[in-house]
Scaffold this motif. Structure first.
Motif, PDB file in Angstrom:
ATOM      1  N   LEU A  69       1.652  -4.329 -13.617  1.00 17.92           N
ATOM      2  CA  LEU A  69       2.846  -3.537 -13.593  1.00 17.92           C
ATOM      3  C   LEU A  69       3.778  -4.434 -13.410  1.00 17.92           C
ATOM      4  O   LEU A  69       3.833  -5.372 -12.230  1.00 17.92           O
ATOM      5  CB  LEU A  69       2.781  -2.495 -12.296  1.00 17.92           C
ATOM      6  N   CYS A  70       4.835  -4.536 -14.334  1.00 18.75           N
ATOM      7  CA  CYS A  70       5.980  -5.725 -14.297  1.00 18.75           C
ATOM      8  C   CYS A  70       7.070  -4.911 -13.691  1.00 18.75           C
ATOM      9  O   CYS A  70       7.402  -3.728 -14.067  1.00 18.75           O
ATOM     10  CB  CYS A  70       5.996  -6.264 -15.392  1.00 18.75           C
ATOM     11  N   PHE A  71       7.698  -5.786 -12.828  1.00 20.16           N
ATOM     12  CA  PHE A  71       8.880  -5.417 -12.254  1.00 20.16           C
ATOM     13  C   PHE A  71      10.313  -6.300 -12.405  1.00 20.16           C
ATOM     14  O   PHE A  71      10.069  -7.350 -13.162  1.00 20.16           O
ATOM     15  CB  PHE A  71       8.914  -5.088 -10.771  1.00 20.16           C
ATOM     16  N   ALA A  72      11.412  -5.880 -12.244  1.00 11.86           N
ATOM     17  CA  ALA A  72      12.669  -6.647 -12.581  1.00 11.86           C
ATOM     18  C   ALA A  72      12.759  -7.984 -11.804  1.00 11.86           C
ATOM     19  O   ALA A  72      13.346  -9.229 -12.064  1.00 11.86           O
ATOM     20  CB  ALA A  72      13.901  -6.018 -12.160  1.00 11.86           C
ATOM     21  N   SER A  73      11.788  -8.240 -10.436  1.00 11.35           N
ATOM     22  CA  SER A  73      11.740  -9.434 -10.071  1.00 11.35           C
ATOM     23  C   SER A  73      10.617  -9.328  -8.968  1.00 11.35           C
ATOM     24  O   SER A  73      10.056  -8.233  -8.606  1.00 11.35           O
ATOM     25  CB  SER A  73      13.073  -9.547  -9.029  1.00 11.35           C
ATOM     26  N   GLY A  74      10.284 -10.312  -8.288  1.00 11.68           N
ATOM     27  CA  GLY A  74       8.937 -10.167  -7.213  1.00 11.68           C
ATOM     28  C   GLY A  74       9.625  -9.308  -6.331  1.00 11.68           C
ATOM     29  O   GLY A  74       8.836  -8.524  -5.563  1.00 11.68           O
ATOM     30  N   SER A  75      10.993  -9.433  -5.784  1.00 13.95           N
ATOM     31  CA  SER A  75      11.417  -8.587  -4.874  1.00 13.95           C
ATOM     32  C   SER A  75      11.212  -7.179  -5.159  1.00 13.95           C
ATOM     33  O   SER A  75      10.823  -6.106  -4.265  1.00 13.95           O
ATOM     34  CB  SER A  75      13.054  -8.947  -4.296  1.00 13.95           C
ATOM     35  N   ASP A 202      13.526 -20.212 -15.991  1.00 15.04           N
ATOM     36  CA  ASP A 202      14.437 -19.354 -16.952  1.00 15.04           C
ATOM     37  C   ASP A 202      14.563 -17.939 -16.934  1.00 15.04           C
ATOM     38  O   ASP A 202      15.013 -17.269 -17.767  1.00 15.04           O
ATOM     39  CB  ASP A 202      14.382 -19.979 -18.473  1.00 15.04           C
ATOM     40  N   SER A 203      13.853 -17.464 -16.111  1.00 13.80           N
ATOM     41  CA  SER A 203      13.649 -15.928 -16.023  1.00 13.80           C
ATOM     42  C   SER A 203      13.137 -15.468 -14.529  1.00 13.80           C
ATOM     43  O   SER A 203      12.642 -16.068 -13.915  1.00 13.80           O
ATOM     44  CB  SER A 203      13.135 -15.150 -17.138  1.00 13.80           C
ATOM     45  N   VAL A 204      13.572 -14.232 -14.169  1.00  8.37           N
ATOM     46  CA  VAL A 204      13.168 -13.564 -13.022  1.00  8.37           C
ATOM     47  C   VAL A 204      12.285 -12.522 -13.410  1.00  8.37           C
ATOM     48  O   VAL A 204      12.846 -11.451 -14.253  1.00  8.37           O
ATOM     49  CB  VAL A 204      14.721 -13.253 -12.390  1.00  8.37           C
ATOM     50  N   LEU A 205      11.025 -12.254 -12.797  1.00  4.97           N
ATOM     51  CA  LEU A 205      10.118 -11.188 -12.957  1.00  4.97           C
ATOM     52  C   LEU A 205       9.025 -11.132 -11.929  1.00  4.97           C
ATOM     53  O   LEU A 205       8.660 -12.122 -11.269  1.00  4.97           O
ATOM     54  CB  LEU A 205       9.546 -11.545 -14.262  1.00  4.97           C
ATOM     55  N   GLY A 206       8.984  -9.930 -11.682  1.00  6.86           N
ATOM     56  CA  GLY A 206       7.718  -9.641 -10.658  1.00  6.86           C
ATOM     57  C   GLY A 206       6.745  -8.822 -11.198  1.00  6.86           C
ATOM     58  O   GLY A 206       6.829  -8.078 -12.193  1.00  6.86           O
TER      59      GLY A 206
END
Ligand SMILES: *Cc1c(COP(=O)(O)O)cnc(C)c1O
Length: 379
Positions: A69-75, A202-206
């Motif tokens: 499951l992917c999210f906008a950031s690790g946070s 180059d990008s932020v993802l969680g």
């Protein structure tokens, strides 16, 4: 199939519409339905998007899980895990963790009635002392940021299983190339893909990866209801990053090893924290659960003034002074004023995070050039 092959082929099906070998960036918010409720598996892009699905499948595969499951950031991924809980529930967490996670737990979730116990998890038996009937979740990060402590994942997982608790492991520092917590009994693996998985700053993802379908359904419900999802462009960049993770990690590890030993032999350097040293207090566990030791390390100078550290931090030319880690380029950071400034000073010092501590994210440049840069800065 070997891990090296999986990193390149996991989740990568030719695009069904055109045969494109790389998953296209499906830059769309909605999907046309043939008739009400009749569609190709996609309705609205908060819920599902084909570029994101390809990344979720790839990450599930390389972490030996079933669902990603992917999210906008690790946070945002950490936020989703805590939203599984209810007021009154308790969490046992490692005390040496990413400062932003500590801030999320204490400044956001404590006010919703969730209680966090921050403990030293280098000794797995410590965990048992904090378990009561309200405990629901154990949270650990290994190696830890920035002290490079190691949690014995299998030992903590055994305690979690015996007590019917969830175990979430933040695997950001190790990456799926060096360590797979689900194989050791964890229920949830968390990544700030911003770091090694993306690998190019180059990008932020969680991301979260799980094996259990019921747990996946609960997390997917939170993902869709709260909506902290990544856009398709960022998913594409992560898919691209993942394909070279193993070759990058090999170089991060060999550079890391050279630099850790060089630092240790430098007369101006006091302590070097890196799990690959045979006399690191948790080296045996690291050796058991990791394939190698990575390129993250921290060190202090014999001159322990903040001034001396500041001199080094402002003198390196190749090591850029910046937060974050895991990119191809080397970074140097000062945890007490940067990544960990949100942790109270007395709490930091108790855990060894002194004002002179510096953290390196060793990149994949030439090791001798990196050593020369540090040599010039340390003097
Ligand atoms: C960076 C980081 C996070 C947070 O991830 P973001 O993508 O920055 O939100 C969580 N855990 C660790 C170990 C990290 O390094």
């Amino acid at each position: 199939m070997k891990q090296e092959t999986l990193f390149i082929h996991a989740g990568a099906e030719p695009d069904p519409a055109t045969g494109a070998i790389m998953t296209p960036i499906y830059q769309t918010s909605t999907f046309v339905q043939e008739s009400p409720g009749v569609h190709k598996g996609y309705e609205y892009a908060r819920t599902r998007n084909p570029t994101r699905t390809a990344l979720e499948t790839a990450l599930a595969t390389v972490e030996n899980g079933k669902y990603g499951l992917c999210f906008a950031s690790g946070s945002a991924a950490s936020d989703a895990v805590i939203k599984l809980l209810n007021p009154g529930d308790e969490v046992i967490a490692a005390n040496d963790m990413y400062g932003g996670t500590f801030r999320l737990f204490t400044k956001i979730f404590e006010k919703y009635g969730i209680k966090f116990h921050f403990i030293n998890m280098q000794n797995a038996n410590e965990v048992s002392k904090y378990i009561n009937q309200n405990t629901k979740l154990i949270w650990t990060e290994t190696p830890t940021n920035p002290m490079m402590n190691i949690t014995d994942i299998a030992a903590v997982a055994e305690i979690a299983i015996k007590n019917h608790l969830l175990l979430c492991v933040d695997n950001t520092f190790a990456s799926p190339y060096l360590q797979n917590p689900l194989d050791l009994g964890a229920n949830i693996v968390l990544h700030s893909a911003t770091k090694y998985i993306g690998g190019h700053s180059d990008s932020v993802l969680g991301a979260l990866i799980v094996k259990d379908e019921e747990l996946k359904n609960k997390l997917a419900f939170i993902q869709n209801s709260c909506g902290a999802i990544p856009g398709p462009q960022d998913c594409f960049l992560m898919l691209r990053g993942l394909k070279t993770l193993h070759v990058r990690m090999q170089r991060h590890c060999s550079n890391g090893e050279k630099i850790a030993h060089w630092l240790r032999n430098n007369p101006k350097v006091d302590k070097v924290y890196w799990a690959g040293f045979e006399d690191h207090p948790n080296h045996e566990i690291a050796k058991k659960q990791m394939r190698s030791y990575g390129g993250m390390m921290s060190f202090t100078l014999k001159d322990d003034s903040a001034e001396a550290a500041k001199n080094v931090l402002s003198s390196t030319k190749l090591f850029a002074l910046a937060e974050s880690l895991g990119g191809v380029e080397s970074l140097i950071g000062h945890p007490s004023s940067m990544t960990h400034a949100s942790i109270p000073r007395e709490e930091r010092i108790k855990n060894g995070l002194v004002d002179s501590l510096m953290r390196l994210s060793v990149g994949i440049e030439d090791a001798d050039d990196l050593i020369e840069d540090l040599d010039n800065a340390i003097g």
